[in-house]
Enzyme design. Sequence first.
Site, PDB file in Angstrom:
ATOM      1  N   SER A 160      34.826  43.846 -17.134  1.00  0.00           N
ATOM      2  CA  SER A 160      34.082  43.278 -16.342  1.00  0.00           C
ATOM      3  C   SER A 160      32.918  44.163 -16.020  1.00  0.00           C
ATOM      4  O   SER A 160      32.900  45.406 -16.333  1.00  0.00           O
ATOM      5  CB  SER A 160      34.694  42.867 -15.199  1.00  0.00           C
ATOM      6  OG  SER A 160      35.163  43.989 -14.445  1.00  0.00           O
ATOM      7  N   ASP A 180      33.204  40.612 -20.047  1.00  0.00           N
ATOM      8  CA  ASP A 180      33.664  39.566 -19.294  1.00  0.00           C
ATOM      9  C   ASP A 180      32.809  39.119 -18.057  1.00  0.00           C
ATOM     10  O   ASP A 180      32.421  40.214 -17.425  1.00  0.00           O
ATOM     11  CB  ASP A 180      35.064  39.683 -18.641  1.00  0.00           C
ATOM     12  CG  ASP A 180      35.650  38.493 -17.903  1.00  0.00           C
ATOM     13  OD1 ASP A 180      35.321  37.351 -18.194  1.00  0.00           O
ATOM     14  OD2 ASP A 180      36.583  38.954 -17.028  1.00  0.00           O
ATOM     15  N   HIS A 181      32.113  37.858 -18.020  1.00  0.00           N
ATOM     16  CA  HIS A 181      31.285  37.383 -17.021  1.00  0.00           C
ATOM     17  C   HIS A 181      30.053  38.327 -17.049  1.00  0.00           C
ATOM     18  O   HIS A 181      29.902  38.803 -15.841  1.00  0.00           O
ATOM     19  CB  HIS A 181      31.825  37.532 -15.647  1.00  0.00           C
ATOM     20  CG  HIS A 181      32.880  36.293 -15.475  1.00  0.00           C
ATOM     21  ND1 HIS A 181      32.405  34.891 -15.303  1.00  0.00           N
ATOM     22  CD2 HIS A 181      34.026  36.359 -15.680  1.00  0.00           C
ATOM     23  CE1 HIS A 181      33.459  34.295 -15.136  1.00  0.00           C
ATOM     24  NE2 HIS A 181      34.681  35.055 -15.232  1.00  0.00           N
ATOM     25  N   HIS A 214      39.114  30.559 -18.392  1.00  0.00           N
ATOM     26  CA  HIS A 214      39.252  31.761 -17.591  1.00  0.00           C
ATOM     27  C   HIS A 214      40.233  31.306 -16.205  1.00  0.00           C
ATOM     28  O   HIS A 214      40.766  30.492 -16.133  1.00  0.00           O
ATOM     29  CB  HIS A 214      38.040  31.928 -16.923  1.00  0.00           C
ATOM     30  CG  HIS A 214      36.848  32.486 -17.760  1.00  0.00           C
ATOM     31  ND1 HIS A 214      36.368  33.677 -17.338  1.00  0.00           N
ATOM     32  CD2 HIS A 214      36.538  32.221 -19.012  1.00  0.00           C
ATOM     33  CE1 HIS A 214      35.612  34.151 -18.577  1.00  0.00           C
ATOM     34  NE2 HIS A 214      35.497  33.072 -19.472  1.00  0.00           N
ATOM     35  N   GLY A 215      40.508  32.487 -15.449  1.00  0.00           N
ATOM     36  CA  GLY A 215      41.292  32.393 -14.386  1.00  0.00           C
ATOM     37  C   GLY A 215      42.789  32.054 -14.337  1.00  0.00           C
ATOM     38  O   GLY A 215      43.102  30.962 -13.630  1.00  0.00           O
ATOM     39  N   ASN A 268      42.338  34.232 -20.407  1.00  0.00           N
ATOM     40  CA  ASN A 268      41.995  35.164 -19.568  1.00  0.00           C
ATOM     41  C   ASN A 268      43.001  35.539 -18.605  1.00  0.00           C
ATOM     42  O   ASN A 268      43.416  34.718 -17.855  1.00  0.00           O
ATOM     43  CB  ASN A 268      40.647  35.051 -19.008  1.00  0.00           C
ATOM     44  CG  ASN A 268      39.649  35.118 -19.971  1.00  0.00           C
ATOM     45  OD1 ASN A 268      39.602  34.839 -21.214  1.00  0.00           O
ATOM     46  ND2 ASN A 268      38.310  35.227 -19.568  1.00  0.00           N
ATOM     47  N   ILE A 269      43.326  36.680 -18.489  1.00  0.00           N
ATOM     48  CA  ILE A 269      44.733  37.201 -17.605  1.00  0.00           C
ATOM     49  C   ILE A 269      44.225  38.602 -16.943  1.00  0.00           C
ATOM     50  O   ILE A 269      44.301  39.504 -17.862  1.00  0.00           O
ATOM     51  CB  ILE A 269      45.760  37.254 -18.356  1.00  0.00           C
ATOM     52  CG1 ILE A 269      46.322  35.693 -18.691  1.00  0.00           C
ATOM     53  CG2 ILE A 269      46.996  37.848 -17.425  1.00  0.00           C
ATOM     54  CD1 ILE A 269      47.465  35.735 -19.757  1.00  0.00           C
ATOM     55  N   ASP A 270      44.121  38.633 -15.551  1.00  0.00           N
ATOM     56  CA  ASP A 270      43.552  39.708 -15.038  1.00  0.00           C
ATOM     57  C   ASP A 270      44.330  39.850 -13.882  1.00  0.00           C
ATOM     58  O   ASP A 270      44.896  40.939 -13.635  1.00  0.00           O
ATOM     59  CB  ASP A 270      41.965  39.537 -14.614  1.00  0.00           C
ATOM     60  CG  ASP A 270      41.506  41.001 -14.099  1.00  0.00           C
ATOM     61  OD1 ASP A 270      42.350  41.942 -13.795  1.00  0.00           O
ATOM     62  OD2 ASP A 270      40.288  41.168 -13.664  1.00  0.00           O
ATOM     63  N   SER A 271      44.425  38.909 -12.977  1.00  0.00           N
ATOM     64  CA  SER A 271      45.277  39.265 -11.825  1.00  0.00           C
ATOM     65  C   SER A 271      46.625  39.488 -11.930  1.00  0.00           C
ATOM     66  O   SER A 271      47.183  40.430 -11.241  1.00  0.00           O
ATOM     67  CB  SER A 271      45.067  37.979 -10.794  1.00  0.00           C
ATOM     68  OG  SER A 271      43.662  37.757 -10.387  1.00  0.00           O
TER      69      SER A 271
END
Length: 332
Positions: free
Chosen positions: A56, A93-94, A232-233, A275-278
């Site tokens: 990001s 990303d973004h 996303h998310g 997408n996997i971040d958290s």
Amino acid sequence: MTSYKELGLVNTKDMFAKAMKGGYAIPAFNFNNMEQMQAIIMACVEAKSPVILQVSKGARQYANANILRNMARGAVEYAHELGCDIPIVLHLDHGPNFEVAKDCIDNGFSSVMIDGSALPYDENVALTKKVVEYAHAHDVTVEAELGVLGGVEDDVAAEESKYTKPEEVVDFTSKTGCDSLAISIGTSHGRCKFTPAQCTRTPDGVLIPPPLAFNVLEAIEKQLPGFPIVLHGSSSVPVEYVKIIEQYGGKIPDSVGIPEDQLRKAAKSAVCKINIDSDGRLAMTAAIRRHLAEHPGDFDPRQYLSPAREELKKMYMHKCVEVLGSAGHALD
């Protein structure tokens, strides 16, 4: 200028075509530091999964753009050292504007996302087209977004989501020339993807989120047959990580994510990047909190970052094998 090809990276074009044909999705894991990158590569090499390393704008500011570029080079060499030359993408990303996207392309990124979803439609089209023209001149692929995801993650924030309008997708992709399209069907950024009011609650207090809008996804697929779609998310926010964090002093109430069975269903459709971040943030924080609580005398970062890295690897492996279906496809 540094080309991503000099770093041993690939763009997403062939990767997405194979994923759509094979009925799986490519994991797009965000990373900010060495331990996250190591865990991603260890897991994807062991699973023999292609992978997208996501960065990001905030991660570039935190870790430094030059360091991240060389970490991506190191990721390619590390995978080779571990015994499997998996395809690796370095993805923005973004991306908030043309300048950031251009800087990433000039510094070794093989894929960029330009996020004009909060802009009026015509401005989103114009911005995306400008990025596409520059990126394609350097053989870099571009992800765009239609619709707005709710939630907060780094610099991206929206109070409510707005589903992608299927009637706009053909016009948007044809005018911009983007290579993939991020859509909004009910996923959301951050660890609280839905408010408690949007969920049902089990007798033991677990929040059950509303289902994704697969009818919107199906309508988009009909409008854009064979076109790569992105979600996303899409972290699932595992209850076990939330419990560990709160057991050892954390306070993250009302955390709820996307059920993994819905992500697996999406991965069998035109959705070829998830997408996997958290989930990575939660896994790392849970492991560190637990280790420090159980070993109060430890102060060497290696002592608590090593178990955090192992927990991350375990989680990433699970996503590749059990959720996205990407395991075993690195050498397709």
